[in-house]
Design an enzyme around this catalytic site. Structure first.
Site, PDB file in Angstrom:
ATOM      1  N   SER A 179       0.832  -1.194   0.000  1.00  0.00           N
ATOM      2  CA  SER A 179       0.000   0.000   0.000  1.00  0.00           C
ATOM      3  C   SER A 179       0.879   1.261   0.000  1.00  0.00           C
ATOM      4  CB  SER A 179      -0.963  -0.035   1.195  1.00  0.00           C
ATOM      5  OG  SER A 179      -1.960   0.948   1.069  1.00  0.00           O
ATOM      6  N   GLU A 239      -9.039  -6.304  -6.662  1.00  0.00           N
ATOM      7  CA  GLU A 239      -9.072  -4.840  -6.568  1.00  0.00           C
ATOM      8  C   GLU A 239      -8.254  -4.193  -7.674  1.00  0.00           C
ATOM      9  OE1 GLU A 239      -8.907  -2.713  -3.048  1.00  0.00           O
ATOM     10  OE2 GLU A 239      -9.627  -4.316  -1.773  1.00  0.00           O
ATOM     11  N   HIS A 283      -7.177  -5.710  -1.408  1.00  0.00           N
ATOM     12  CA  HIS A 283      -6.032  -4.898  -0.996  1.00  0.00           C
ATOM     13  C   HIS A 283      -5.476  -5.346   0.352  1.00  0.00           C
ATOM     14  CE1 HIS A 283      -3.582  -1.246  -0.898  1.00  0.00           C
ATOM     15  NE2 HIS A 283      -4.002  -1.026   0.332  1.00  0.00           N
TER      16      HIS A 283
END
Length: 306
Positions: A179, A239, A283
């Site tokens: 991330s 995602e 995610h």
């Protein structure tokens, strides 16, 4: 103009002006969750854990760096090393069985878990600063823009401290991030490519700063400098198209954003790029899923013994 180049430019422009198709909303992590008891709290026959505590140059953030060292003798060239961002969250995913599997490999890696000096699984405020590049615009409510200073701390304090404790191979160093951590991995590769030899960016926040990292990548691609590194870009298939967190109010990503970036970066001389998708994983799930493959890949890397 090659079609792949046109698609990449279109992607960058779309992110700048905010044009893209929304599909999924990113699930927000539980920011109050603490790490609890971990494998580092129990004696292990395979790995020995030690701590290093540091403070940021501006005195605003305190770090707890956990170093997990194999108990077997190092290879002749030294252990390979993997530096994990969000070290507390990664630590929660480690277990005795995984450490035992790593310990019997020819190249068991040293694990360096880059964490903050608290028991939070994810320290949202501090990572928002340390893992994001300097930008002329303010992104979200959290402070940001400290990536270069954090990389300097890793290079000038963390790495020397690790080398003083453990016999490491300076030519087999990996940086792993998920991330915002993946954003930091890409920024490091693009700005200081010699800092590490291997880069693993998991679900990087490409949307951050209206596509800041995509613009940074395009500037590097335009210069076409020779690089000597390996990038692994890993994405959860569930995602491929998702919105930025609602609190950020940024643009959404087209489905092939990461894949397009990987293809463009692969044109740089000396940069090996591997792109991989995990079907069905979102995610958040990718953080856990991407730890074991990263460790096993390092432990089995024949180049580490050369």
């Amino acid at each position: 103009m090659p079609s792949s180049y046109r698609r990449f430019l279109t992607l960058v422009i779309a992110l700048i002006i905010g044009v893209a198709t929304p599909v999924l909303v990113q699930a927000r992590p539980d920011l109050e969750r603490t790490i609890g008891a971990t494998v580092a709290d129990s004696p292990s026959p395979d790995y020995q854990f030690s701590d290093l505590r540091l403070t940021s140059a501006d005195g605003q953030r305190r770090y707890r760096i956990r170093i997990a060292q194999p108990r077997i003798a190092p290879p002749s060239t030294g252990y390979p090393v993997i530096y994990f961002l969000d070290g507390n969250a990664v630590l929660m995913e480690l277990n005795a069985h995984l450490l035992a599997q790593l310990a019997v490999q020819k190249q068991p890696p040293v694990l360096v878990l880059l964490s903050y000096d608290n028991d939070l699984r994810i320290d949202s405020r501090d990572r928002s600063y340390d893992y994001t590049p300097a930008s002329q615009q303010k992104v979200g409510k959290q402070p940001n823009g400290g990536a270069d200073a954090f990389l300097k701390l890793i290079e000038t304090q963390v790495k020397p401290a690790v080398a003083a404790k453990v016999t490491v191979n300076p030519q087999q160093q990996t940086l792993w991030g998920h991330s915002y951590g993946g954003l930091f991995v890409l920024h490091t590769l693009l700005t200081q490519p010699a800092a590490f030899q291997n880069y693993i960016a998991v679900e990087p926040s490409l949307w951050w700063g209206k596509g800041f990292i995509l613009q940074e990548a395009q500037r590097v691609i335009d210069r076409h400098p020779p690089l000597s590194a390996h990038l692994q870009l890993w994405i959860g298939g569930a995602e491929k198209m998702r919105e930025a967190p609602p609190i950020i109010r940024q643009s959404q990503l087209p489905a092939d954003a990461a894949q397009s970036l990987a293809k463009r970066l692969a044109t740089l001389d000396g940069l090996k790029v591997d792109y991989r998708e995990w079907p069905g994983l979102d995610h958040g799930a990718m953080l856990s899923a991407a730890i074991k493959p990263a460790l096993e890949g390092i432990a089995k890397d024949k180049a580490a013994d050369q």
